[in-house]
Design a protein around this motif. Structure first.
Motif, mmCIF file in Angstrom:
data_model
loop_
_atom_site.group_PDB
_atom_site.id
_atom_site.type_symbol
_atom_site.label_atom_id
_atom_site.label_comp_id
_atom_site.label_asym_id
_atom_site.label_seq_id
_atom_site.Cartn_x
_atom_site.Cartn_y
_atom_site.Cartn_z
ATOM 1 N N PRO A 69 -3.794 1.669 6.368
ATOM 2 C CA PRO A 69 -3.516 2.745 7.331
ATOM 3 C C PRO A 69 -4.450 3.932 7.102
ATOM 4 O O PRO A 69 -4.904 4.182 5.984
ATOM 5 C CB PRO A 69 -2.060 3.115 7.020
ATOM 6 C CG PRO A 69 -1.501 1.916 6.334
ATOM 7 C CD PRO A 69 -2.622 1.305 5.576
ATOM 8 N N ASP A 70 -4.760 4.646 8.159
ATOM 9 C CA ASP A 70 -5.689 5.780 8.068
ATOM 10 C C ASP A 70 -5.225 6.816 7.060
ATOM 11 O O ASP A 70 -6.035 7.441 6.374
ATOM 12 C CB ASP A 70 -5.855 6.442 9.443
ATOM 13 C CG ASP A 70 -6.601 5.540 10.416
ATOM 14 O OD1 ASP A 70 -7.299 4.622 9.941
ATOM 15 O OD2 ASP A 70 -6.480 5.766 11.630
ATOM 16 N N TRP A 71 -3.904 6.983 6.946
ATOM 17 C CA TRP A 71 -3.406 8.026 6.052
ATOM 18 C C TRP A 71 -3.626 7.700 4.586
ATOM 19 O O TRP A 71 -3.452 8.540 3.719
ATOM 20 C CB TRP A 71 -1.925 8.295 6.310
ATOM 21 C CG TRP A 71 -1.008 7.120 6.075
ATOM 22 C CD1 TRP A 71 -0.664 6.176 6.976
ATOM 23 C CD2 TRP A 71 -0.324 6.794 4.869
ATOM 24 N NE1 TRP A 71 0.194 5.259 6.413
ATOM 25 C CE2 TRP A 71 0.421 5.621 5.115
ATOM 26 C CE3 TRP A 71 -0.265 7.363 3.589
ATOM 27 C CZ2 TRP A 71 1.201 5.003 4.154
ATOM 28 C CZ3 TRP A 71 0.517 6.751 2.632
ATOM 29 C CH2 TRP A 71 1.245 5.591 2.919
ATOM 30 N N LEU A 72 -4.076 6.465 4.289
ATOM 31 C CA LEU A 72 -4.358 6.096 2.901
ATOM 32 C C LEU A 72 -5.789 6.403 2.493
ATOM 33 O O LEU A 72 -6.150 6.237 1.342
ATOM 34 C CB LEU A 72 -4.121 4.587 2.704
ATOM 35 C CG LEU A 72 -2.674 4.111 2.675
ATOM 36 C CD1 LEU A 72 -2.636 2.598 2.570
ATOM 37 C CD2 LEU A 72 -1.927 4.729 1.520
ATOM 38 N N CYS B 73 0.841 -1.206 0.000
ATOM 39 C CA CYS B 73 0.000 0.000 0.000
ATOM 40 C C CYS B 73 0.871 1.249 0.000
ATOM 41 O O CYS B 73 0.640 2.195 -0.762
ATOM 42 C CB CYS B 73 -0.910 0.008 1.230
ATOM 43 S SG CYS B 73 -2.262 -1.182 1.190
ATOM 44 N N GLN B 74 1.854 1.239 0.880
ATOM 45 C CA GLN B 74 2.727 2.405 0.993
ATOM 46 C C GLN B 74 3.522 2.614 -0.283
ATOM 47 O O GLN B 74 3.720 3.744 -0.738
ATOM 48 C CB GLN B 74 3.668 2.230 2.186
ATOM 49 C CG GLN B 74 4.473 3.485 2.517
ATOM 50 C CD GLN B 74 5.188 3.360 3.840
ATOM 51 O OE1 GLN B 74 5.162 2.313 4.473
ATOM 52 N NE2 GLN B 74 5.821 4.430 4.277
ATOM 53 N N LEU C 85 2.476 7.838 -8.401
ATOM 54 C CA LEU C 85 1.123 7.789 -8.949
ATOM 55 C C LEU C 85 0.087 8.279 -7.939
ATOM 56 O O LEU C 85 -0.999 8.682 -8.304
ATOM 57 C CB LEU C 85 0.786 6.363 -9.392
ATOM 58 C CG LEU C 85 1.644 5.816 -10.535
ATOM 59 C CD1 LEU C 85 1.293 4.353 -10.807
ATOM 60 C CD2 LEU C 85 1.464 6.639 -11.793
ATOM 61 N N GLY C 86 0.418 8.215 -6.655
ATOM 62 C CA GLY C 86 -0.482 8.743 -5.629
ATOM 63 C C GLY C 86 -1.798 8.014 -5.538
ATOM 64 O O GLY C 86 -2.858 8.627 -5.553
ATOM 65 N N TRP C 87 -1.781 6.682 -5.449
ATOM 66 C CA TRP C 87 -3.030 5.921 -5.422
ATOM 67 C C TRP C 87 -3.635 5.949 -4.023
ATOM 68 O O TRP C 87 -3.559 4.987 -3.273
ATOM 69 C CB TRP C 87 -2.770 4.479 -5.852
ATOM 70 C CG TRP C 87 -2.210 4.357 -7.209
ATOM 71 C CD1 TRP C 87 -0.947 4.000 -7.550
ATOM 72 C CD2 TRP C 87 -2.893 4.604 -8.432
ATOM 73 N NE1 TRP C 87 -0.793 4.006 -8.904
ATOM 74 C CE2 TRP C 87 -1.960 4.367 -9.480
ATOM 75 C CE3 TRP C 87 -4.186 5.004 -8.760
ATOM 76 C CZ2 TRP C 87 -2.300 4.520 -10.818
ATOM 77 C CZ3 TRP C 87 -4.515 5.150 -10.093
ATOM 78 C CH2 TRP C 87 -3.590 4.910 -11.097
#
Length: 390
Positions: free
Chosen positions: A97-100, A34-35, A42-44
């Motif tokens: 993770p929440d930041w995603l 994920c990270q 690409l900033g997915w």
């Protein structure tokens, strides 16, 4: 195995992240993937967009049939809905993770699919099929301007020029626009050769027309002259898509009838004649006949053995240009036309110099630069604004 639940969209399982989702690997390795997705340029975020991107690119049976305008059987749509539900379940089970979780939607994301992970699967399948029918599949479905360099590369910062930005040449604008609009709406139209002096706006007009008709499904692919031999392959790639494509060749000209010219002629003649309903070629050139013409080509009686070969040589040099169904002439503007272009551009840019001073400085600029042309006018006004002249 969980992976076996995907048949129609089995190609997605070639991706590391999708395989991890399928195995429910809710561990450090999956979180690392994920990270990696979010830091790969690409900033997915959220990663659901990444999986949707894979779906839109995948040349599945659903994508191929929908893009070709074929009938979509109920059984096919039902299978698509089943597999979309599987993907939804995998993503919902993934503890990211929440930041995603928060991010702006990417510019390619269709409005109908922004909440695809939580919508009803059959509804998502219908919207996905609708996307394929309108935009096609693969990378070509996600962008409208491309450059061919052996492969298709999307152009993200395409010139936003519009028809209203082009001063003068009204008949040329109407001619190109009418042909292109006919092509987009009916699949018919002529391949165009736009020729005339440099700086007269030939390339700018093609770009402006592409922007004008973008909402109607018109796309642009720039083909460099040194890749002209790839034209049949490029045409085959584009012909599988539902949108309409202009293959744009800038500065099509040759110094002599060498091997490059003969190869180009052979490729263009074969391809132009065979272009399908969703592909046209627009080329610009400073030469009407695309190749330098020497006086010896007209001196048939002086050729060896007294043989009159001039006609053959001239025919060879004219034949490539004749393959374009329509020719649009761009003449060099005279002094007054040049000054009218300068005045219009200056007004649009907020330049308020007295008219007499503007004319004098514009004529001096043309004398120092490359003569009177639309490009010269644009460069002159840019020099004024860059220098803080208002």
């Amino acid at each position: 195995m969980e992976e076996q639940k995907l048949l129609l969209f089995a190609g997605l399982l070639e991706d590391d992240f999708v395989r991890a989702l399928a195995r429910h690997d809710d561990n450090a390795a999956t979180r690392a993937l994920c990270q990696q997705l979010c830091k790969g340029g690409l900033g997915w975020r959220p990663v659901e967009n990444y999986v949707l991107w894979l779906l839109l690119k995948e040349p599945s049976l659903l994508a191929l049939r929908a893009a070709a305008g074929e009938y979509l059987a109920a059984s096919l749509m039902a299978q698509a809905a089943v597999e979309i539900a599987v993907l939804q379940g995998w993503l919902q089970a993934c503890h990211k993770p929440d930041w995603l979780q928060s991010a702006d939607d990417p510019d390619w994301l269709p409005d109908s699919l922004t909440s695809w992970v939580t919508d009803q699967a059959d509804h998502v399948a219908e919207n996905l099929a609708g996307f394929y029918q309108r935009f096609g599949f693969g990378e070509l479905a996600l962008h409208r301007v491309w450059r061919w360099d052996g492969r298709l590369t999307p152009v993200h910062d395409f010139d936003a020029i519009t028809l209203s930005d082009l001063i003068g040449y009204q008949s040329q604008k109407e001619e190109v626009m009418q042909n292109t609009r006919l092509f987009v709406r009916t699949g018919r139209g002529n391949n165009l050769l736009l020729y005339g002096a440099r700086g007269t706006g030939k390339s700018s007009l093609i770009k402006a027309v592409a922007n004008e008709l973008a909402a109607e499904g018109l796309c642009l692919v720039e083909l460099p002259l040194d890749r002209i031999a790839d034209l049949p392959h490029l045409q085959a790639v584009l012909s599988r898509q539902p949108r309409h494509y202009i293959i744009y060749i800038d500065d099509l000209s040759f110094e002599k009838a060498d091997q490059d010219y003969k190869l180009t002629k052979a490729v263009l003649e074969g391809s132009v004649a065979a272009l399908g309903g969703n592909v046209l070629i627009y080329a610009t050139s400073n030469r009407r006949h695309l190749i330098v013409e020497n006086w010896q080509d007209r001196e048939g009686a002086r050729h060896e053995n007294g043989e009159v070969r001039a006609a053959d040589s001239m025919s060879e040099k004219l034949s490539l240009a004749d393959r374009f169904g329509q020719t649009v002439l761009f003449t060099t503007p005279n002094q007054e036309e040049y000054l009218r272009i300068v005045a219009a551009l200056a007004e649009a840019d907020g330049v308020t110099l007295p008219q007499a001073e503007l004319r004098e400085r514009a004529l001096q600029w043309a004398l120092w630069q490359n003569g009177c042309s639309g490009r010269t006018a644009r460069q002159f006004v840019n020099s004024l604004t860059a220098g803080g002249v208002k």
